[in-house]
Design a protein around this motif. Structure first.
Motif, PDB file in Angstrom:
ATOM      1  N   ARG A  81      -1.680  -8.635   3.234  1.00  0.00           N
ATOM      2  CA  ARG A  81      -3.029  -8.680   2.692  1.00  0.00           C
ATOM      3  C   ARG A  81      -3.990  -8.188   3.763  1.00  0.00           C
TER       4      ARG A  81
ATOM      5  N   HIS B 246      -1.840  -5.810  -0.599  1.00  0.00           N
ATOM      6  CA  HIS B 246      -2.971  -6.284  -1.388  1.00  0.00           C
ATOM      7  C   HIS B 246      -4.244  -6.011  -0.572  1.00  0.00           C
TER       8      HIS B 246
ATOM      9  N   VAL C 294      -7.938  -6.866  -0.276  1.00  0.00           N
ATOM     10  CA  VAL C 294      -8.669  -8.029  -0.777  1.00  0.00           C
ATOM     11  C   VAL C 294     -10.135  -7.987  -0.317  1.00  0.00           C
TER      12      VAL C 294
ATOM     13  N   PHE D  84      -9.131  -8.109  -5.729  1.00  0.00           N
ATOM     14  CA  PHE D  84      -8.076  -7.454  -4.950  1.00  0.00           C
ATOM     15  C   PHE D  84      -7.481  -6.312  -5.755  1.00  0.00           C
TER      16      PHE D  84
ATOM     17  N   SER E 130      -3.597  -4.203  -5.721  1.00  0.00           N
ATOM     18  CA  SER E 130      -2.235  -4.237  -5.181  1.00  0.00           C
ATOM     19  C   SER E 130      -1.629  -2.836  -5.223  1.00  0.00           C
TER      20      SER E 130
END
Length: 348
Positions: A153, A235, A237, A259, A261
């Motif tokens: 992330r 991801h 974010v 977010f 992906s």
């Protein structure tokens, strides 16, 4: 997609087997998590207003660009955690990785946030890869793509800084954003020269335009190459406030709980901690409407029924996401274009 089964002939029987396995995998994963399957209309009276997503007219309404608003109305009525595998339609989206009609897997988890939904994305990706593996192996022995073995992330603004040196808060208005970009990146700044129509719009419209233009230019210049170099799933974010869409603002900082992906440089899913404030959602839709007017696009109706129920019934705290299943199947099969795998037997 060079590590996959590109240029392999997927005849109709093999395509049916591939898609059947993917459908089962997606449904099995979400059912195992306790979500119930729903279905909502394909034709709607008003779509969600989002920049650069153009609905296809189907009088007296529109073909759904997403089942989001209809599913949220069910959530407002106590429907609980749910998912839907639907056909959605977006005008003029055509290309190797785009189609005007495609499969969208959308789901919502009540009393959970976007972190739980990101874990769902990871589970769905792994399940589809695993469930289609034997089919892909029969079509292209020894050339079966591998799913991401891990996920990371990374914050949107952190990634902007890493790839360009540009440090942003996320809540800059259009003049402030333009000055910040001009000081660091002439290339990106060239994308932030507004047309006369945009320059004469109100500040909220100009700010939405500027952040959207920056996101597009930065994606082409820096984000896409950065993502394509990653073997893990990513991801991205904490999107800037102007790009919050239907997500809830964070309590600290100029970002929102949104977010996206990505796997091997390909965007698969977009998700939120869902916005529950009807007045704020109306303001955002109105800003998109203002941007459409600035570009001379046709007026779209405000989704009044959804906004009224969001205000009167209330949306429970929840996280949600939409995942493009066609792109995930493409990755799992190692194909290079959606046309190689579509179940349509004739062009539209």
């Amino acid at each position: 997609m060079s590590n996959g089964a590109a240029h392999v002939r997927w005849d109709p029987a093999r395509r049916v087997a591939l898609w059947d396995a993917a459908f089962q995998a997606a449904r099995r994963t979400l059912r195992a998590a306790g979500l119930r399957e729903v279905t909502t209309p394909v034709r709607v009276s008003a779509p969600a207003l989002e920049p650069w997503i153009e609905p296809i007219a189907a009088p007296p309404g529109y073909l759904a660009t997403s089942p989001e608003l209809a599913m949220k109305r069910l959530l407002c009525r106590g429907g609980g955690s749910m998912f839907q595998l639907s056909h959605v339609f977006r005008q003029a989206e055509r290309g190797r990785l785009h189609a005007e009609e495609f499969h969208l897997l959308e789901w919502y988890r009540v009393d959970e946030d976007e972190r739980a939904v990101m874990r769902d994305v990871e589970a769905i990706v792994a399940s589809v890869f695993e469930s289609t593996r034997s089919i892909v192996q029969r079509v292209a022995p020894g050339r079966v793509p591998e799913p991401p073995r891990r996920w990371s992330r990374v914050g949107f603004l952190d990634l902007v800084h890493e790839t360009t040196g540009l440090r942003l808060r996320g809540d800059e208005d259009e003049p402030d954003l333009r000055r910040s970009v001009e000081a660091v990146s002439p290339t990106l700044a060239s994308a932030l020269v507004p047309s006369n129509a945009v320059a004469n719009a109100d500040i909220e419209v100009r700010t939405l335009w500027a952040w959207t233009a920056l996101f597009s230019a930065w994606s082409d210049e820096a984000l896409d190459p950065w993502l394509q170099a990653r073997v893990e799933g990513v991801h991205v974010v904490d999107f800037p406030l102007a790009l919050a869409a239907l997500s809830e603002p964070a309590t600290n900082g100029g970002v929102a709980h949104r977010f996206e992906s990505h796997v091997r440089g390909l965007e698969l899913a977009n998700g939120y901690r869902e916005l529950r404030d009807a007045a704020e959602q109306r303001r955002r839709f109105e800003t998109v409407g203002g941007l459409r007017r600035a570009y001379g696009q046709p007026e779209l109706p405000m989704p009044e029924v959804f906004l009224d129920e969001l205000a009167s019934l209330g949306l429970p705290a929840c996280g949600g996401a939409a995942l493009g299943l066609d792109r995930l199947v493409l990755l799992a099969a190692g194909a290079s274009a959606l046309d190689e795998l579509t179940l349509h037997l004739e062009p539209i």
